[in-house]
Design a protein around this motif. Sequence first.
Motif, PDB file in Angstrom:
ATOM      1  N   ASN A 206       0.756  -1.713   0.158  1.00 51.34           N
ATOM      2  CA  ASN A 206      -0.100   0.263  -0.350  1.00 51.34           C
ATOM      3  C   ASN A 206       1.162   1.642   0.072  1.00 51.34           C
ATOM      4  OD1 ASN A 206      -2.817   0.995  -0.183  1.00 51.34           O
ATOM      5  ND2 ASN A 206      -2.739   1.784   2.085  1.00 51.34           N
ATOM      6  N   SER A 207       2.486   1.212   0.848  1.00 50.02           N
ATOM      7  CA  SER A 207       3.198   2.385   0.783  1.00 50.02           C
ATOM      8  C   SER A 207       3.671   2.914  -0.534  1.00 50.02           C
ATOM      9  CB  SER A 207       3.514   1.988   2.221  1.00 50.02           C
ATOM     10  OG  SER A 207       2.920   2.372   2.828  1.00 50.02           O
ATOM     11  N   PHE A 208       3.982   1.069  -0.612  1.00 46.31           N
ATOM     12  CA  PHE A 208       4.980   0.947  -1.626  1.00 46.31           C
ATOM     13  C   PHE A 208       4.301   1.945  -2.909  1.00 46.31           C
ATOM     14  CE2 PHE A 208       7.918  -1.027  -4.960  1.00 46.31           C
ATOM     15  CZ  PHE A 208       9.323  -0.402  -4.725  1.00 46.31           C
ATOM     16  N   ALA A 209       2.999   1.083  -3.383  1.00 45.40           N
ATOM     17  CA  ALA A 209       2.049   2.208  -4.070  1.00 45.40           C
ATOM     18  C   ALA A 209       1.734   3.073  -4.374  1.00 45.40           C
ATOM     19  CB  ALA A 209       1.439   1.420  -4.383  1.00 45.40           C
ATOM     20  N   ALA A 210       1.956   3.741  -2.967  1.00 44.96           N
ATOM     21  CA  ALA A 210       0.659   5.487  -2.836  1.00 44.96           C
ATOM     22  C   ALA A 210       2.037   6.509  -3.802  1.00 44.96           C
ATOM     23  CB  ALA A 210       1.067   5.672  -1.348  1.00 44.96           C
ATOM     24  N   TYR A 211       0.936   7.271  -4.457  1.00 43.79           N
ATOM     25  CA  TYR A 211       1.457   8.565  -4.940  1.00 43.79           C
ATOM     26  C   TYR A 211       0.932   9.632  -4.937  1.00 43.79           C
ATOM     27  CZ  TYR A 211       2.315  11.068 -10.043  1.00 43.79           C
ATOM     28  OH  TYR A 211       3.089  12.038 -10.164  1.00 43.79           O
ATOM     29  N   ALA A 212      -0.283   9.651  -5.073  1.00 37.46           N
ATOM     30  CA  ALA A 212      -1.132  11.215  -4.919  1.00 37.46           C
ATOM     31  C   ALA A 212      -0.492  11.586  -3.801  1.00 37.46           C
ATOM     32  CB  ALA A 212      -2.260  11.072  -5.084  1.00 37.46           C
ATOM     33  N   THR A 213      -0.663  11.227  -2.430  1.00 37.88           N
ATOM     34  CA  THR A 213      -0.273  11.893  -1.251  1.00 37.88           C
ATOM     35  C   THR A 213       0.932  12.079  -1.041  1.00 37.88           C
ATOM     36  OG1 THR A 213      -1.582  10.301  -0.244  1.00 37.88           O
ATOM     37  CG2 THR A 213      -0.838  11.483   1.130  1.00 37.88           C
ATOM     38  N   ALA A 214       2.072  11.321  -1.719  1.00 38.91           N
ATOM     39  CA  ALA A 214       3.468  11.706  -1.685  1.00 38.91           C
ATOM     40  C   ALA A 214       3.585  12.771  -3.084  1.00 38.91           C
ATOM     41  CB  ALA A 214       4.465  10.296  -2.125  1.00 38.91           C
TER      42      ALA A 214
END
Lengths: 274, 318
Positions: A206-214
């Motif tokens: 979940n964290s590895f795939a996250a994009y928008a927030t970062a």
Amino acid sequence: MGLLPFFAFLTLFLFVPAGGVFIDALRTENGGWSLEAMGEAFSGQNFQAFKYSVKFSAIAALVGVVFGTLLAYAAATISRPRWLRSLIASFSGVAANMGGLPLAFAFITLLGARAGVFTNILKFFGIDIYDKGFGLGNTWGLVTVYAYFNIPLMVLITLPAIDGLKASWREACANLGGTTFTYWRRVGLPVLTPSLLGGFLLLFANSFAAYATARILTDNSMIVSLRIGFFLGGDVAIGDDAVGYALAAWMIIIMVISMSLYWVVRKRAERWRS
Amino acid sequence: MMPGSSIGQMEINAAIADELLNTAPVGYVPPSAGKPRTRWARVFPALVLLLHALFFLAPLLTLARYSLQNVPAFLLGRETLFKKWSLKPLTMAFDHPSFGPALKLSLQLAVGTVAVTLLLLVPTAIWVHLRVPKARAMVEFFTVLPYMIPAIALVAGIIVIKPHARWFLNSDFSLIPFYVVLSLPFTYRSIDAGLRAIDLKTLVDASRSLGRGWAGTVLKVVIPNLRTSMISVSFLTAAVVIGEFTIADTLLKETLPRFQATFVGREPQAGYALNLLALLATTALFLLLSVLTRKRNPKRKTFEHRSAQLAAKGDLSS
């Protein structure tokens, strides 16, 4: 044959694009095939990015596992206001899906360098977290923000497992002379381990795939998902086009590995639940 | 039973209990011993809850404050705490010329994605349940595959195939099938669970033997029984589509989240207020969903509901 539309749809809109990433990662400019781009995407600066992202996602997952399990345990233990438990469960359902822009902006108003209310409260007491190296786009800043959806996701995963701990096991342990510590050491944690491990893998992915927030919080190209985004937007020179697609290919490979492990572990976790 | 004998039984019980207590081995611990009973064990969960409540509420509250109060955070203090509050920033974004089209596009994408999802998955799931139940695990495996392809990697794939399908991918609505794929893991599972809760085969056999055709059976018998799971699929999918940023931003489609991101740069306070609104709208959607899906069950005790209950019970015990 009734499955034909479903598989045709999946092929067109999932397998073709995903396969396209791999094909473009393996094809050279003059039409041949080579593993060169895959190698380049996993060495030097690119490898540093993968190393950083894996480490950072693992920290984010670990934080989510620890606090999510504690929250699930608290929710399972406290029985007095009866609505509390269902409130926690439904809030977790909402917050686990709450990535994206609003979350990033909300944390800027809490912990941002200038706009952050909490930052300024701490400053009032003489603690400047930004002097100490904190930043919303840094490792610990992102871990804090990601905790907002990782903790609830962990609650959703472990709450059923914690409910599965039978009171009779605790009593049996006590009757045999065990203390609370013995119970957790010998019974509780071993039974929960597959769920905790599965939760860790899911939160990692979940964290590895996250994009928008970062994307809102930082321009750090050490985060692989952002690195791919910059490449696709033409904002950063990574090398050949093939190297950019090779980055995405490696990302998919890492996701496939962690999700496959998750399913193996989940099978074991379900053993105690019947 | 005679009252006398019951008293006698009590006396015997008391005697046994007495004897047990007095002759118990040294290491004997009452069965309640393992339960949390120290003060720390009682305070600890409450403390955990309190800290989490703070963590989860704080960003929402400060976002609301930033949106509604025009005072910089470093000037906050006893005198300024109640000054310059206003609801006006909430609606300021609506006046921007790009807001309307962005909202419209996002709503269209949401409706389109929900429609395609239901049209594709409901028949597929019914077919799997009736015709190829052995393939259920296989189909479910395929529906969770999108978990392994992060949105940003899927976009990379879309850009790869773009030269071959420009006519399609240039349209804003080309996002719909990819959003369907993105939400597949939870949408299919929800419909599948809805079908598992009803005795589909009996219902369909009954309807068919009473002379209804396939279309009529699906429309009049199966769909009404699937209503709850179809509602929740629709709401969840809509929420995902309306908040999706990664794909829309990389492909430069002017959806609501993209407007949210750029508008913040232009009008910080109104931009944050718009994000607050988006958050509130999503939460409201989820609340509405839980009300809609909860209300129906306890009230209507129709045949299908009871058979669903029985089916669910059978499912649990097996």
